[in-house]
Design a protein around this motif. Structure first.
Motif, PDB file in Angstrom:
ATOM      1  N   ILE A 169       0.844  -1.204   0.000  1.00 20.40           N
ATOM      2  CA  ILE A 169       0.000   0.000   0.000  1.00 20.40           C
ATOM      3  C   ILE A 169       0.876   1.250   0.000  1.00 20.40           C
ATOM      4  CG2 ILE A 169      -1.620   1.374   1.381  1.00 20.40           C
ATOM      5  CD1 ILE A 169      -2.935  -1.286   2.216  1.00 20.40           C
TER       6      ILE A 169
ATOM      7  N   CYS B 209       1.119   3.998  -3.103  1.00 18.29           N
ATOM      8  CA  CYS B 209       0.650   5.374  -2.876  1.00 18.29           C
ATOM      9  C   CYS B 209       1.750   6.422  -2.996  1.00 18.29           C
ATOM     10  CB  CYS B 209       0.005   5.472  -1.497  1.00 18.29           C
ATOM     11  SG  CYS B 209      -1.557   4.613  -1.377  1.00 18.29           S
TER      12      CYS B 209
ATOM     13  N   ILE C 188      -1.921  -2.081  -5.330  1.00 19.13           N
ATOM     14  CA  ILE C 188      -2.997  -1.872  -4.347  1.00 19.13           C
ATOM     15  C   ILE C 188      -3.852  -3.132  -4.225  1.00 19.13           C
ATOM     16  CG2 ILE C 188      -5.201  -0.668  -3.985  1.00 19.13           C
ATOM     17  CD1 ILE C 188      -3.001   1.033  -3.058  1.00 19.13           C
TER      18      ILE C 188
ATOM     19  N   LEU D 144      -7.737   0.497   4.369  1.00 19.93           N
ATOM     20  CA  LEU D 144      -6.811   1.453   3.753  1.00 19.93           C
ATOM     21  C   LEU D 144      -6.606   1.168   2.267  1.00 19.93           C
ATOM     22  CD1 LEU D 144      -4.062   1.822   6.505  1.00 19.93           C
ATOM     23  CD2 LEU D 144      -5.868   3.442   5.902  1.00 19.93           C
TER      24      LEU D 144
ATOM     25  N   ALA E 145      -7.269   3.695  -0.723  1.00 16.03           N
ATOM     26  CA  ALA E 145      -6.145   4.022  -1.599  1.00 16.03           C
ATOM     27  C   ALA E 145      -6.445   3.657  -3.045  1.00 16.03           C
ATOM     28  CB  ALA E 145      -4.885   3.304  -1.122  1.00 16.03           C
ATOM     29  N   SER E 146      -7.224   2.605  -3.255  1.00 14.51           N
ATOM     30  CA  SER E 146      -7.554   2.221  -4.633  1.00 14.51           C
ATOM     31  C   SER E 146      -8.392   3.290  -5.319  1.00 14.51           C
ATOM     32  CB  SER E 146      -8.263   0.864  -4.666  1.00 14.51           C
ATOM     33  OG  SER E 146      -9.575   0.965  -4.173  1.00 14.51           O
TER      34      SER E 146
ATOM     35  N   VAL F 203      -5.714   6.179  -6.052  1.00 15.72           N
ATOM     36  CA  VAL F 203      -4.769   5.757  -7.093  1.00 15.72           C
ATOM     37  C   VAL F 203      -5.509   5.545  -8.413  1.00 15.72           C
ATOM     38  CG1 VAL F 203      -3.208   3.890  -7.790  1.00 15.72           C
ATOM     39  CG2 VAL F 203      -3.081   4.823  -5.498  1.00 15.72           C
TER      40      VAL F 203
END
Length: 181
Positions: free
Chosen positions: A22, A26, A53, A93, A97-98, A101
């Protein structure tokens, strides 16, 4: 001598691998930008980041599974809960984050296709505010890469055509006022 809880260790290491994936996805842009004169002088988020991710989310799921399986071996020495806890946190998370991103990847697709394809290209067709935002973003990226700041050509064309149309309208208004006098 007590046996080790191998499943617990596997869950823990998968959870830690998920954290690392992750963070790497990121914070390390991996796709070269080739459009709008950037010619690979700058990198941004792309498909490798998305793959990392989703790999992190997969590791987190397996960390939860191995952590849960390790609880059955209560007589063995080793971690039991950390894999489950880290796995749950990393899934949350990772999903957040996906989204981020994924959006950044659409910016990369937009730039590499010279603004012709992608979600952003469809979004900005008729929206002058978003075109200005993309023009500002492109100019900043071009400045950071040390290339000529051309910005988003469609935005510049629309501004020039709207200025020309506004000038013609004001000229026509002045001419009609002069003839009325």
């Amino acid at each position: 001598m007590q046996k080790k809880n191998v499943k617990g260790y596997i869950g823990l290491f998968l959870g830690l691998a998920s954290i690392i994936l992750i963070l790497a996805a990121c914070f390390f842009p991996m796709t070269k930008l080739t459009g709008f004169g950037l010619d690979g002088k700058m990198s941004f988020f792309g498909t490798p980041n998305v793959i990392m991710i989703w790999s992190a989310i997969g590791c987190a799921v397996f960390a939860i599974i191995f952590g849960a399986m390790s609880k059955k071996d209560a007589d063995k020495k080793g971690p039991r809960k950390p894999g489950v806890i880290i796995g749950i946190i990393c899934i949350i998370l990772g999903l957040l984050a996906s989204l981020v991103v994924g959006f950044m990847t659409s910016v990369t697709e937009f730039i590499n296709s010279e603004g012709e394809t992608g979600m952003i290209a469809e979004l900005i067709n008729d929206n002058k505010d978003v075109q200005k935002t993309m023009d500002d973003l492109l100019r900043a990226m071009q400045k950071a890469a040390g290339v000529e700041e051309k910005g988003f050509p469609k935005y510049s064309e629309n501004n020039e055509s709207s200025k020309t149309a506004a000038d013609e309208t004001s000229d026509n208004t002045e001419a009609s006022v002069n003839t009325a006098e």
